[in-house]
Design an enzyme around this catalytic site. Sequence first.
Site, PDB file in Angstrom:
ATOM      1  N   ALA A  60       0.993  -1.123   0.116  1.00 46.36           N
ATOM      2  CA  ALA A  60       0.030  -0.035  -0.257  1.00 46.36           C
ATOM      3  C   ALA A  60       0.997   1.214  -0.063  1.00 46.36           C
ATOM      4  O   ALA A  60       1.961   1.055   0.626  1.00 46.36           O
ATOM      5  CB  ALA A  60      -0.919   0.083   1.274  1.00 46.36           C
ATOM      6  N   GLY A 100       0.993  -5.224   1.125  1.00 46.19           N
ATOM      7  CA  GLY A 100      -0.436  -5.310   0.332  1.00 46.19           C
ATOM      8  C   GLY A 100       0.139  -6.034  -0.844  1.00 46.19           C
ATOM      9  O   GLY A 100      -0.791  -6.800  -1.431  1.00 46.19           O
ATOM     10  N   GLU A 103       0.036  -9.549  -0.062  1.00 47.34           N
ATOM     11  CA  GLU A 103      -1.265  -9.896   0.018  1.00 47.34           C
ATOM     12  C   GLU A 103      -2.024 -10.098  -1.059  1.00 47.34           C
ATOM     13  O   GLU A 103      -2.916 -11.046  -1.372  1.00 47.34           O
ATOM     14  CB  GLU A 103      -2.011  -8.902   1.114  1.00 47.34           C
ATOM     15  CG  GLU A 103      -1.376  -9.010   2.342  1.00 47.34           C
ATOM     16  CD  GLU A 103      -2.165  -8.045   3.349  1.00 47.34           C
ATOM     17  OE1 GLU A 103      -1.885  -6.635   3.050  1.00 47.34           O
ATOM     18  OE2 GLU A 103      -2.884  -8.323   4.311  1.00 47.34           O
ATOM     19  N   GLU A 123       4.516  -4.712   7.513  1.00 55.92           N
ATOM     20  CA  GLU A 123       3.429  -3.543   8.008  1.00 55.92           C
ATOM     21  C   GLU A 123       3.756  -3.309   9.434  1.00 55.92           C
ATOM     22  O   GLU A 123       3.553  -2.177  10.003  1.00 55.92           O
ATOM     23  CB  GLU A 123       1.936  -4.052   7.782  1.00 55.92           C
ATOM     24  CG  GLU A 123       1.229  -4.088   6.588  1.00 55.92           C
ATOM     25  CD  GLU A 123       1.820  -5.334   5.800  1.00 55.92           C
ATOM     26  OE1 GLU A 123       2.571  -6.072   6.254  1.00 55.92           O
ATOM     27  OE2 GLU A 123       0.817  -5.735   4.686  1.00 55.92           O
TER      28      GLU A 123
HETATM   29  C1  TC6 Z   1       0.884  -2.243   3.308  1.00 56.89           C
HETATM   30  O1  TC6 Z   1       0.948  -2.720   2.392  1.00 56.89           O
HETATM   31  C2  TC6 Z   1      -0.586  -2.460   4.133  1.00 56.89           C
HETATM   32  C3  TC6 Z   1      -1.374  -3.210   3.452  1.00 56.89           C
HETATM   33  C4  TC6 Z   1      -2.833  -3.507   3.997  1.00 56.89           C
HETATM   34  C5  TC6 Z   1      -3.676  -2.346   3.788  1.00 56.89           C
HETATM   35  C6  TC6 Z   1      -5.123  -2.615   4.246  1.00 56.89           C
HETATM   36  N1  TC6 Z   1       4.567   3.551  -0.231  1.00 56.89           N
HETATM   37  O2  TC6 Z   1      13.401   2.690   0.280  1.00 56.89           O
HETATM   38  P1  TC6 Z   1      13.775   3.331  -1.201  1.00 56.89           P
HETATM   39  C7  TC6 Z   1       9.226   4.846  -1.747  1.00 56.89           C
HETATM   40  S1  TC6 Z   1       1.552  -1.191   4.049  1.00 56.89           S
HETATM   41  C8  TC6 Z   1       4.905   4.632  -0.556  1.00 56.89           C
HETATM   42  O3  TC6 Z   1      14.503   4.389  -1.018  1.00 56.89           O
HETATM   43  P2  TC6 Z   1      15.156   0.573  -1.827  1.00 56.89           P
HETATM   44  C9  TC6 Z   1      10.116   5.414  -0.877  1.00 56.89           C
HETATM   45  O4  TC6 Z   1       9.692   6.666   0.179  1.00 56.89           O
HETATM   46  C10 TC6 Z   1       3.319  -1.138   3.141  1.00 56.89           C
HETATM   47  N2  TC6 Z   1       6.258   4.720  -0.947  1.00 56.89           N
HETATM   48  O5  TC6 Z   1      14.430   1.958  -2.161  1.00 56.89           O
HETATM   49  C11 TC6 Z   1      11.244   6.039  -2.001  1.00 56.89           C
HETATM   50  O6  TC6 Z   1      10.730   7.278  -2.179  1.00 56.89           O
HETATM   51  P3  TC6 Z   1      11.644   8.578  -2.099  1.00 56.89           P
HETATM   52  C12 TC6 Z   1       4.004  -2.416   3.526  1.00 56.89           C
HETATM   53  C13 TC6 Z   1       6.990   4.060  -0.847  1.00 56.89           C
HETATM   54  O7  TC6 Z   1      15.217   0.198  -3.134  1.00 56.89           O
HETATM   55  C14 TC6 Z   1      10.991   5.238  -2.880  1.00 56.89           C
HETATM   56  O8  TC6 Z   1       9.770   4.539  -2.911  1.00 56.89           O
HETATM   57  N3  TC6 Z   1       5.289  -2.125   2.618  1.00 56.89           N
HETATM   58  C15 TC6 Z   1       6.576   2.683  -0.525  1.00 56.89           C
HETATM   59  O9  TC6 Z   1      16.103   0.943  -0.962  1.00 56.89           O
HETATM   60  C16 TC6 Z   1      12.371   4.141  -3.081  1.00 56.89           C
HETATM   61  O10 TC6 Z   1      12.418   3.497  -1.495  1.00 56.89           O
HETATM   62  C17 TC6 Z   1       6.340  -1.818   2.996  1.00 56.89           C
HETATM   63  O11 TC6 Z   1       6.626  -1.498   4.406  1.00 56.89           O
HETATM   64  C18 TC6 Z   1       5.355   2.585  -0.195  1.00 56.89           C
HETATM   65  N4  TC6 Z   1       4.752   1.027   0.404  1.00 56.89           N
HETATM   66  O12 TC6 Z   1      14.076  -0.319  -1.015  1.00 56.89           O
HETATM   67  C19 TC6 Z   1       7.541  -1.646   2.180  1.00 56.89           C
HETATM   68  N5  TC6 Z   1       7.863   1.990  -0.533  1.00 56.89           N
HETATM   69  O13 TC6 Z   1      12.701   8.305  -3.516  1.00 56.89           O
HETATM   70  C20 TC6 Z   1       8.214  -0.392   2.369  1.00 56.89           C
HETATM   71  C21 TC6 Z   1       8.785   2.612  -1.014  1.00 56.89           C
HETATM   72  O14 TC6 Z   1      10.676   9.465  -2.697  1.00 56.89           O
HETATM   73  N6  TC6 Z   1       9.303  -0.208   1.344  1.00 56.89           N
HETATM   74  N7  TC6 Z   1       8.349   4.019  -1.222  1.00 56.89           N
HETATM   75  O15 TC6 Z   1      12.248   8.625  -1.081  1.00 56.89           O
HETATM   76  C22 TC6 Z   1      10.597  -0.575   1.309  1.00 56.89           C
HETATM   77  O16 TC6 Z   1      10.856  -1.595   2.325  1.00 56.89           O
HETATM   78  C23 TC6 Z   1      11.505  -0.167   0.607  1.00 56.89           C
HETATM   79  O17 TC6 Z   1      11.211   0.984  -0.068  1.00 56.89           O
HETATM   80  C24 TC6 Z   1      11.814  -1.176  -0.567  1.00 56.89           C
HETATM   81  C25 TC6 Z   1      12.911  -0.386  -1.730  1.00 56.89           C
HETATM   82  C26 TC6 Z   1      12.460  -2.551  -0.136  1.00 56.89           C
HETATM   83  C27 TC6 Z   1      10.350  -1.604  -1.297  1.00 56.89           C
END
Ligand code: TC6
Length: 725
Positions: A60, A100, A103, A123
């Site tokens: 998400a 998500g 999921e 999450e």
């Molecule tokens: C969920 O899914 C809940 C579901 C239930 C609903 C009911 N959203 O980390 P990086 C951006 S909760 C928005 O530098 P990497 C990040 O801010 C979600 N933005 O790259 C950055 O932007 P910037 C669960 C996101 O290669 C850019 O993307 N998911 C999101 O070192 C690049 O990211 C997570 O917790 C996002 N979900 O790592 C995963 N993800 O350049 C969170 C990334 O403007 N993400 N961005 O600063 C990560 O762990 C890491 O970003 C990665 C990539 C492993 C995907």
Amino acid sequence: MAQYARGSAVAVIRLRNPPVNALSLAVLQALEDGLKKADADPSVKAVMICGENGKFSAGADIRGFSSPKRHGLGLGPIVSLIESCQKPVVAAIEGVALGGGLEVALGCHYRIAHVKARMGLPEVTIGLLPGAEGTQRLPRLIGVPAALDMITTGKHIPATEALKLGLVDEIVEENTIEAAIRLANKVIGQPLGPRRLSLKPVPKLPNMEAFLQEAAVKVKKQARGCLAPELCFQAVRAATETPFAQGVRRERELFQVLLSSGQARALQYAFFAERAVHRWATPTGASWSSAAPQPVRRAAVIGLGTMGRGIVTSLVKANIPVVALEQDLEYLNKGRKAVMLLLEREAVKMEGGAQSLDFHNPARLQFTVDFDLLHDVDLVIEAVFENMALKKEIFHKLSKICKPGALLCTNTSALNIDEIASATSRPQQVIGTHFFSPAHVMRLLEIIYGRHTSPTAIATAMQLAKALKKVGVVVGNCFGFVGNRMMFPYVEQAVFLLEEGSRPEAVDRVVEDFGFKIGPFRMSDLAGLDVGWRSRQGQGLTGPSLPAGTAARQRQGQRYSPLPDLLCEHGRFGQKTARGWYRYERAGGRTATPDPWLHSFLAQYRDTHGIKTRFIDQEEILERCLFSLINEGFAILAEGIASGPEHLDVIYVNGYGWPKHTGGPMFYASIVGLPRVLAKLQKYSEAHPDVPRLRPNAFLKKLVAAGNPPLKDWMSYVSRQSPKL
Ligand code: TC6
């Protein structure tokens, strides 16, 4: 959004939202439209879902959770829609399938992953739970123990492990999309019932209740006051106790609790803060956008004490060949043994074992006492004892021996980078790299630029942090830099509280209950009281150079507590001597026990100095320790030592054990409210007028006068006339 295309009998839905295909409102809408279209089209026999640019989806859109519409919430019904599709749906997982994203894949009937893909339900790390039915589907697919582990820790697992767990049906080394289309074609017409996870029972364990009880204790212990792991646990527990639909309802209730909690907001702030500090800038205008790093093909580490050993281990783990140097053979052999032991342990933890590290190969790790071997390295990290004269001597040597472009780093926790750089002929290549102990474990790397440090040097140090899988934070040069400078008033208050009537265990308990991994006194026993003692002796605050007649509890007109010095004079250096603020079972022991000797010593000390003992409540302990630290943070911001409050928070969360679920000291201050922080500091400062660090900082006052603006706007109030800007 999601792109829909139909080729032969398989319709392709491609999630598309660069850079990580986050599931924004638009993507979800397009995914739903694509599914409905495929279901309604009689010529479509199967569906394949994949992501654009080699990434399935990172889940998400995290920013959506704090928007008024909170648009992460529509995902659960879409996952159900995928599962109920009358045609087989295959997920082609490349890059990452997280939160998500995973999921969505769990809603699919088949999952195929590239061997290099990573999956997880992270999450919990942003204060939530997998609220799109993930807590109900995952245990049905891989069993309760593995699902609980993934959901309560948020860890990412590699595709190979996902295959072993049964999370994916197949892994491929080549083209995942083509393999997924082949699989989709193959399964056309096969019954979908057994592939719908919501219809499967949760696999039974012979001792489910006992297992869950034990897991609950473990989760609570690891959570240290963070709500999300415990609620994740409860959601998985619901999967074991109730039918799918009821479990989903419970999951939604728990998700709502977390979503509206301050912890989720703080953890999401921490997520973006960590990313924001990558975009470094200095007051002179140098920044990440214009500076390019130099490649680091070979590095050297000087000094194989505790820090040097960890740094060498870190470099080897990052696959950077290292030359490790000590002053003589005795120290070298001692250091070599210690490094090898650390590497053996790391290899056991790593996938691929010792072979993947290759540390027995001298081309990758070489031990020497010969400085000349450093002539061709790209980067040197000096990690000797904190002694200015010694460091200057080494840097003078380095500037003669190293090749012209080599970056010269000093691992110091407080010393002046400019003074160290002055010993070289190339101050533009000198930079501070403050590692945290144990250096191969701790994520933080404070990167300190001096007056002459070039933007290339900063960019290279930041690139090094990334290669070492650390979070680099660029800060300016001042005594203690950011982390330790903020720590001084905190530790000072802790000791003053003892003078006034508290005990080490009472102060530590309050701070640990707040969520710190370790309180100030246990921390000081762990680090060794002698370190600070030596530094204070060097500064002339104690020891033989102290002028005769100096008041015991005053230095330069300010309050000073000689308590830590007195403990050292009694040979109490902390864990290493089995005695410090606590006593330990043996020298080097780790179990801190309150010490009656110390209690009577404190009582005697108060008598000697005529201090009236008073009861100090928890609120005062917490506020004086934390608010004095935060106050220093405002001074650092006002001086331009750090370019934003996020930097201070990332440093504290990753290097000092500050509880992440409160966001970090400055975010915490913003939540408490700056007017309250100011009022409390004013109150304590009036009660202790001889403690300058309790006097509210002018920048804090300015922000309060400006109406307590949100944290993201603070820096626009920093005075342009600030001498360092
Ligand atoms: C969920 O899914 C809940 C579901 C239930 C609903 C009911 N959203 O980390 P990086 C951006 S909760 C928005 O530098 P990497 C990040 O801010 C979600 N933005 O790259 C950055 O932007 P910037 C669960 C996101 O290669 C850019 O993307 N998911 C999101 O070192 C690049 O990211 C997570 O917790 C996002 N979900 O790592 C995963 N993800 O350049 C969170 C990334 O403007 N993400 N961005 O600063 C990560 O762990 C890491 O970003 C990665 C990539 C492993 C995907």
